[in-house]
Design a protein around this motif. Structure first.
Motif, PDB file in Angstrom:
ATOM      1  N   VAL A  26       0.856  -1.183   0.000  1.00  0.00           N
ATOM      2  CA  VAL A  26       0.000   0.000   0.000  1.00  0.00           C
ATOM      3  C   VAL A  26       0.888   1.226   0.000  1.00  0.00           C
ATOM      4  O   VAL A  26       1.838   1.316   0.772  1.00  0.00           O
ATOM      5  CB  VAL A  26      -0.911   0.016   1.245  1.00  0.00           C
ATOM      6  CG1 VAL A  26      -1.712   1.303   1.304  1.00  0.00           C
ATOM      7  CG2 VAL A  26      -1.842  -1.185   1.228  1.00  0.00           C
ATOM      8  N   SER A  46      -3.186   3.701  -2.266  1.00  0.00           N
ATOM      9  CA  SER A  46      -3.256   2.910  -3.496  1.00  0.00           C
ATOM     10  C   SER A  46      -3.887   1.553  -3.190  1.00  0.00           C
ATOM     11  O   SER A  46      -4.034   1.177  -2.041  1.00  0.00           O
ATOM     12  CB  SER A  46      -1.854   2.706  -4.066  1.00  0.00           C
ATOM     13  OG  SER A  46      -1.078   1.946  -3.158  1.00  0.00           O
ATOM     14  N   GLY A  47      -4.235   0.830  -4.221  1.00  0.00           N
ATOM     15  CA  GLY A  47      -4.739  -0.522  -4.017  1.00  0.00           C
ATOM     16  C   GLY A  47      -6.249  -0.597  -4.005  1.00  0.00           C
ATOM     17  O   GLY A  47      -6.947   0.413  -3.884  1.00  0.00           O
ATOM     18  N   ARG A  48      -6.764  -1.827  -4.101  1.00  0.00           N
ATOM     19  CA  ARG A  48      -8.196  -2.037  -4.203  1.00  0.00           C
ATOM     20  C   ARG A  48      -8.815  -2.619  -2.949  1.00  0.00           C
ATOM     21  O   ARG A  48      -9.987  -2.935  -2.934  1.00  0.00           O
ATOM     22  CB  ARG A  48      -8.479  -2.970  -5.376  1.00  0.00           C
ATOM     23  CG  ARG A  48      -8.076  -2.407  -6.722  1.00  0.00           C
ATOM     24  CD  ARG A  48      -8.372  -3.388  -7.848  1.00  0.00           C
ATOM     25  NE  ARG A  48      -7.523  -4.568  -7.752  1.00  0.00           N
ATOM     26  CZ  ARG A  48      -7.611  -5.599  -8.589  1.00  0.00           C
ATOM     27  NH1 ARG A  48      -8.538  -5.611  -9.526  1.00  0.00           N
ATOM     28  NH2 ARG A  48      -6.798  -6.617  -8.465  1.00  0.00           N
ATOM     29  N   THR A  49      -8.017  -2.722  -1.885  1.00  0.00           N
ATOM     30  CA  THR A  49      -8.536  -3.319  -0.651  1.00  0.00           C
ATOM     31  C   THR A  49      -8.514  -2.328   0.507  1.00  0.00           C
ATOM     32  O   THR A  49      -8.376  -2.717   1.664  1.00  0.00           O
ATOM     33  CB  THR A  49      -7.714  -4.560  -0.277  1.00  0.00           C
ATOM     34  OG1 THR A  49      -6.347  -4.185  -0.090  1.00  0.00           O
ATOM     35  CG2 THR A  49      -7.824  -5.628  -1.339  1.00  0.00           C
ATOM     36  N   PHE A  50      -8.646  -1.056   0.180  1.00  0.00           N
ATOM     37  CA  PHE A  50      -8.551  -0.002   1.203  1.00  0.00           C
ATOM     38  C   PHE A  50      -9.516  -0.247   2.349  1.00  0.00           C
ATOM     39  O   PHE A  50      -9.199   0.012   3.507  1.00  0.00           O
ATOM     40  CB  PHE A  50      -8.820   1.345   0.549  1.00  0.00           C
ATOM     41  CG  PHE A  50      -8.822   2.500   1.512  1.00  0.00           C
ATOM     42  CD1 PHE A  50     -10.016   3.108   1.906  1.00  0.00           C
ATOM     43  CD2 PHE A  50      -7.635   2.988   2.039  1.00  0.00           C
ATOM     44  CE1 PHE A  50     -10.016   4.165   2.791  1.00  0.00           C
ATOM     45  CE2 PHE A  50      -7.627   4.041   2.934  1.00  0.00           C
ATOM     46  CZ  PHE A  50      -8.816   4.640   3.307  1.00  0.00           C
ATOM     47  N   SER A  51     -10.706  -0.744   2.035  1.00  0.00           N
ATOM     48  CA  SER A  51     -11.718  -0.923   3.073  1.00  0.00           C
ATOM     49  C   SER A  51     -11.310  -1.927   4.135  1.00  0.00           C
ATOM     50  O   SER A  51     -11.881  -1.957   5.227  1.00  0.00           O
ATOM     51  CB  SER A  51     -13.044  -1.353   2.439  1.00  0.00           C
ATOM     52  OG  SER A  51     -12.893  -2.601   1.786  1.00  0.00           O
ATOM     53  N   ARG A  52     -10.328  -2.751   3.847  1.00  0.00           N
ATOM     54  CA  ARG A  52      -9.861  -3.750   4.809  1.00  0.00           C
ATOM     55  C   ARG A  52      -8.699  -3.249   5.662  1.00  0.00           C
ATOM     56  O   ARG A  52      -8.133  -3.993   6.462  1.00  0.00           O
ATOM     57  CB  ARG A  52      -9.449  -5.012   4.069  1.00  0.00           C
ATOM     58  CG  ARG A  52     -10.586  -5.637   3.266  1.00  0.00           C
ATOM     59  CD  ARG A  52     -10.111  -6.891   2.564  1.00  0.00           C
ATOM     60  NE  ARG A  52      -9.809  -7.946   3.515  1.00  0.00           N
ATOM     61  CZ  ARG A  52      -9.034  -9.001   3.244  1.00  0.00           C
ATOM     62  NH1 ARG A  52      -8.476  -9.120   2.062  1.00  0.00           N
ATOM     63  NH2 ARG A  52      -8.821  -9.919   4.153  1.00  0.00           N
ATOM     64  N   ASN A 109     -14.211   5.097   1.730  1.00  0.00           N
ATOM     65  CA  ASN A 109     -13.678   3.903   1.078  1.00  0.00           C
ATOM     66  C   ASN A 109     -13.818   3.956  -0.447  1.00  0.00           C
ATOM     67  O   ASN A 109     -13.010   3.365  -1.159  1.00  0.00           O
ATOM     68  CB  ASN A 109     -14.361   2.652   1.622  1.00  0.00           C
ATOM     69  CG  ASN A 109     -13.947   2.337   3.055  1.00  0.00           C
ATOM     70  OD1 ASN A 109     -12.898   2.796   3.530  1.00  0.00           O
ATOM     71  ND2 ASN A 109     -14.772   1.590   3.757  1.00  0.00           N
ATOM     72  N   ALA A 110     -14.819   4.676  -0.934  1.00  0.00           N
ATOM     73  CA  ALA A 110     -14.981   4.800  -2.382  1.00  0.00           C
ATOM     74  C   ALA A 110     -13.842   5.602  -3.003  1.00  0.00           C
ATOM     75  O   ALA A 110     -13.534   5.427  -4.186  1.00  0.00           O
ATOM     76  CB  ALA A 110     -16.316   5.449  -2.706  1.00  0.00           C
ATOM     77  N   LYS A 111     -13.231   6.472  -2.200  1.00  0.00           N
ATOM     78  CA  LYS A 111     -12.135   7.304  -2.691  1.00  0.00           C
ATOM     79  C   LYS A 111     -10.778   6.842  -2.186  1.00  0.00           C
ATOM     80  O   LYS A 111      -9.767   7.507  -2.435  1.00  0.00           O
ATOM     81  CB  LYS A 111     -12.365   8.764  -2.294  1.00  0.00           C
ATOM     82  CG  LYS A 111     -13.587   9.392  -2.942  1.00  0.00           C
ATOM     83  CD  LYS A 111     -13.723  10.857  -2.552  1.00  0.00           C
ATOM     84  CE  LYS A 111     -14.931  11.491  -3.243  1.00  0.00           C
ATOM     85  NZ  LYS A 111     -15.084  12.928  -2.876  1.00  0.00           N
ATOM     86  N   ASN A 112     -10.752   5.740  -1.440  1.00  0.00           N
ATOM     87  CA  ASN A 112      -9.481   5.238  -0.879  1.00  0.00           C
ATOM     88  C   ASN A 112      -8.757   6.326  -0.090  1.00  0.00           C
ATOM     89  O   ASN A 112      -7.534   6.474  -0.197  1.00  0.00           O
ATOM     90  CB  ASN A 112      -8.561   4.707  -1.985  1.00  0.00           C
ATOM     91  CG  ASN A 112      -8.934   3.317  -2.441  1.00  0.00           C
ATOM     92  OD1 ASN A 112     -10.039   2.847  -2.191  1.00  0.00           O
ATOM     93  ND2 ASN A 112      -8.027   2.655  -3.137  1.00  0.00           N
TER      94      ASN A 112
END
Length: 121
Positions: free
Chosen positions: A2, A25-31, A74-77
């Motif tokens: 990240v 960065s990345g697609r798992t920010f919500s975690r 989370n939609a905007k990381n």
């Protein structure tokens, strides 16, 4: 991996406000649980605020309670730190941190480069 990039720092008079942003960065920010730290010259790094990866629970160090608010989109990381009623003692470099499945107080494995906040009296 990240990557974290902080923005929003600057010079403000005492009593003023700033909003810091940390883009991840990345697609798992919500975690990721997210946190804000700060380090003033000659002092140790201090944990300021944290927000957990789930349920949105938050933590604040006593010196900023009632003045600072941590939030995440989370939609905007992105995680934010809204800082109101700033004091000269808040002057520091502010760092963003991230930890996979971290709670409101970490642990954190990833760090940003920091953004300078200067509060004049």
């Amino acid at each position: 991996q990240v990557q974290l990039v902080e923005s929003g720092g600057g010079l403000v008079q005492a009593g003023g406000s700033l909003r810091l942003s940390c883009a991840a960065s990345g697609r798992t920010f919500s975690r990721f649980g997210m946190g804000w730290f700060r380090q003033a010259p000659g002092k140790e790094r201090e944990f300021v605020a944290g927000i957990g990866w789930s349920a949105g629970g938050t933590y604040y160090t006593d010196s900023v309670k009632g003045r600072f608010t941590i939030s995440r989109d989370n939609a905007k990381n992105t995680v934010y730190l809204q800082m109101n009623s700033l004091k000269p003692d808040d002057t520091a470099v502010y760092f963003c941190a991230a930890g996979l499945l971290a709670g409101v107080q970490g642990p954190y494995a990833y760090w940003g480069q920091g953004t300078q906040v200067t509060v004049s009296s």
